[in-house]
Design an enzyme around this catalytic site. Structure first.
Site, PDB file in Angstrom:
ATOM      1  N   GLU A 190     -35.062 -26.721  31.447  1.00 39.86           N
ATOM      2  CA  GLU A 190     -34.707 -28.126  31.260  1.00 39.86           C
ATOM      3  C   GLU A 190     -33.765 -28.326  30.073  1.00 39.86           C
ATOM      4  O   GLU A 190     -34.048 -29.095  29.152  1.00 39.86           O
ATOM      5  CB  GLU A 190     -35.977 -28.969  31.140  1.00 39.86           C
ATOM      6  CG  GLU A 190     -36.850 -28.862  32.380  1.00 39.86           C
ATOM      7  CD  GLU A 190     -38.138 -29.680  32.334  1.00 39.86           C
ATOM      8  OE1 GLU A 190     -38.396 -30.316  31.294  1.00 39.86           O
ATOM      9  OE2 GLU A 190     -38.871 -29.676  33.337  1.00 39.86           O
ATOM     10  N   GLU A 312     -39.507 -25.826  39.639  1.00 42.99           N
ATOM     11  CA  GLU A 312     -40.810 -26.072  39.020  1.00 42.99           C
ATOM     12  C   GLU A 312     -41.241 -27.448  39.495  1.00 42.99           C
ATOM     13  O   GLU A 312     -40.517 -28.423  39.331  1.00 42.99           O
ATOM     14  CB  GLU A 312     -40.702 -26.041  37.488  1.00 42.99           C
ATOM     15  CG  GLU A 312     -42.014 -26.383  36.776  1.00 42.99           C
ATOM     16  CD  GLU A 312     -41.820 -26.616  35.285  1.00 42.99           C
ATOM     17  OE1 GLU A 312     -41.247 -25.745  34.606  1.00 42.99           O
ATOM     18  OE2 GLU A 312     -42.236 -27.706  34.801  1.00 42.99           O
TER      19      GLU A 312
END
Length: 505
Positions: A190, A312
């Site tokens: 991220e 994810e």
């Protein structure tokens, strides 16, 4: 036996009492084909810091539960997460779980970013992945039939803000020397949201692209462990303009042409404030559709023909929602996500997580299977990777169905349908194209308790029969229409004869 009799009675009575939805599928064309390893799992790299918590990779129970996720092919396992960008590999075996010492930029592979965070958040500091731990991970994944994707630390930066690959090379050298098998690599977790960790952190999409290009060049020097997967940019979900811009800009760099599997992360709700009603809210489930379309549109726009990945994903972010993400009700988000992702040409969905957090497939204290574990096992046993289009009449957002060619081992032309009833009342679902006897796997909440930690299959509560054995997951015979009780879901296998020409190929 009593459970089966009960279900049989419910089916008969339901035909008289409920409204009907008609579900059809197009038997003549495949609208999407996923990877044969469509459903994978994850481990959070942060578990290395705490020496894996309660999970023991040598445990026969853990190994048995892992192996049952791979009935026909290996399962992808991704080691990643926020902690991946604070993890340093070391050949030493003396520092497992300890914090690395500040390096002040004086040694190769030094992570000056860790100095910024050292006094900000205690868990966001450099820590070690030792050679011994790496050995234990590979012994486990080999025995469990997992294919490992490892997320490298992108916050190892040089003074001119380039990725410092020294430590990654050390890990690759050791991995190749030991003859370990790698499915692939990832770089950073991220990265578009590093500023949420600390306002001074910033890895731009262009910089990330340069780092990925550097990684791709390094991997050519390690052909035996390069693997087939290079996945990124691993952004947060594609429901905000800055994230969409970051994803797009990354895909426009040279790295966009090099990654095999463009991916983003997706969660439906905030685990700290989620309610039981959120998990059966069709509007919340539908929110994934727009994100998948956005990801696919970016890939097409940037000239790619690659499949999008959910790198994810689970129900609720923040570690999951206690008593919900680990309960029966979580299955609706999980099953619908699998159906919607497959229908939208997603190649792989990596479930956060196999162990760790309230959204895990295994209970974080007992290591017993949570309800979503049983769903995942059934999905992998019954559902193939070729997707057929479905239509419901009348259209319903609360009665949702998907159709695939059946999994390996089924007769050619067999079709598996799966879906759910999100309504508080039972409903009949008619499949006009399915004639004769069907194999029905009806899953429901024990005593109607949506927050139950257990799930019933055809009226029988699913539990391990020993530390190394699962119960037989036995269907009951039935015919169309099929009655779905309130808040239930089902797998229906039509493998008695040919139902789809497209599935014969």
């Amino acid at each position: 036996m009593n459970g089966c009799i009960f279900v049989f009675i419910v089916f008969i009575v339901g035909k008289c009492l409920s409204n009907t939805v008609f579900v059809t599928f197009d038997p003549n064309s495949i609208i999407s084909t996923t990877s044969e390893q469509f459903v994978g799992v994850t481990f959070d790299t942060g578990l290395i810091r705490v020496k894996w918590g309660k999970v023991d990779f040598r445990s026969p129970k853990v190994l048995a539960l892992a192996k049952n996720l791979s009935p026909y092919s290996h399962t992808y396992v991704r080691f990643g997460g926020t902690a991946a960008d604070f993890c340093t590999f070391t050949l030493s075996n003396e520092t497992t779980g300890k914090e690395a010492k500040p390096c002040l930029g004086k040694r190769p592979g030094c992570d000056p970013v860790s100095l910024i965070l050292r006094n900000k958040q205690k868990n966001l500091t450099e820590f070690y992945l030792t050679a011994k731990t790496w050995d234990e991970i590979h012994q486990f994944v080999q025995e469990a039939k997992f294919d490992i994707i490892f997320d490298l630390n992108v916050l190892k930066r040089t003074k001119d803000d380039k990725w410092n690959s020294t430590n990654a090379r050390e890990l690759m050298n050791y991995t190749q020397k030991k003859g370990y098998r790698m499915a692939g690599w990832e770089l950073g977790n991220e990265p578009n949201s590093f500023h949420h960790l600390n306002s001074t952190l910033n890895v731009t999409a262009q910089s990330l692209g340069e780092s990925f290009f550097q990684l791709s060049q390094i991997l050519t020097q390690f052909p035996t462990i390069k693997g087939n997967v290079l996945t990124g940019p691993s952004t947060t979900q594609l429901n905000k303009k800055p994230t969409v811009e970051y994803f797009t800009t990354f895909m426009e760099t040279k790295a966009g042409g090099l990654v095999t599997s463009p991916n983003f992360h997706q969660y439906y709700v905030n685990g700290r404030i989620a309610t039981v009603d959120d998990f059966t809210n069709s509007e919340i489930l539908d929110s994934l559709q727009d994100e998948l379309r956005t990801g696919n549109r970016i890939i097409r726009y940037t000239g790619g023909k690659k499949q999008l990945w959910l790198g994810e994903t689970s129900s609720a972010y923040g570690g999951g929602a206690n008593g919900l993400s680990d309960a029966y009700v979580a299955a609706f988000m999980w099953l619908d996500k699998l159906g919607m992702a497959a229908k939208n040409n997603v190649g792989v969905v990596l479930r956060q997580s196999f162990y760790g957090g309230k959204y895990a497939l295994l209970d974080d204290k007992t290591l017993d299977p949570n309800p979503d574990y049983w769903l995942t096992v059934l999905y992998k046993r019954l559902v193939g990777n070729r997707v057929l289009n479905t239509t419901s009449t009348p259209p319903s957002r609360d009665v949702r169905f998907y159709a695939h060619c059946s999994a390996a081992g089924s007769p050619a032309g067999s079709v598996t349908l799966y879906g759910m009833n999100l309504l508080p009342e039972g409903i009949n679902v008619t499949f006009p194209q399915l004639e004769g006897e069907l194999e029905i796997y009806l899953l429901s909440a024990p005593n109607g308790n949506l927050k139950s930690r257990f799930v019933n299959l055809n009226g029988v509560t699913l539990e391990m029969t020993s530390d190394t054995s699962l119960p037989e997951l036995i269907p009951i015979p039935g015919t169309s229409p099929v009655f779905l009780p309130p808040f239930s879901y089902v797998f229906i296998v039509s493998n008695r004869s040919v139902y789809s020409k497209a599935c014969l190929v």
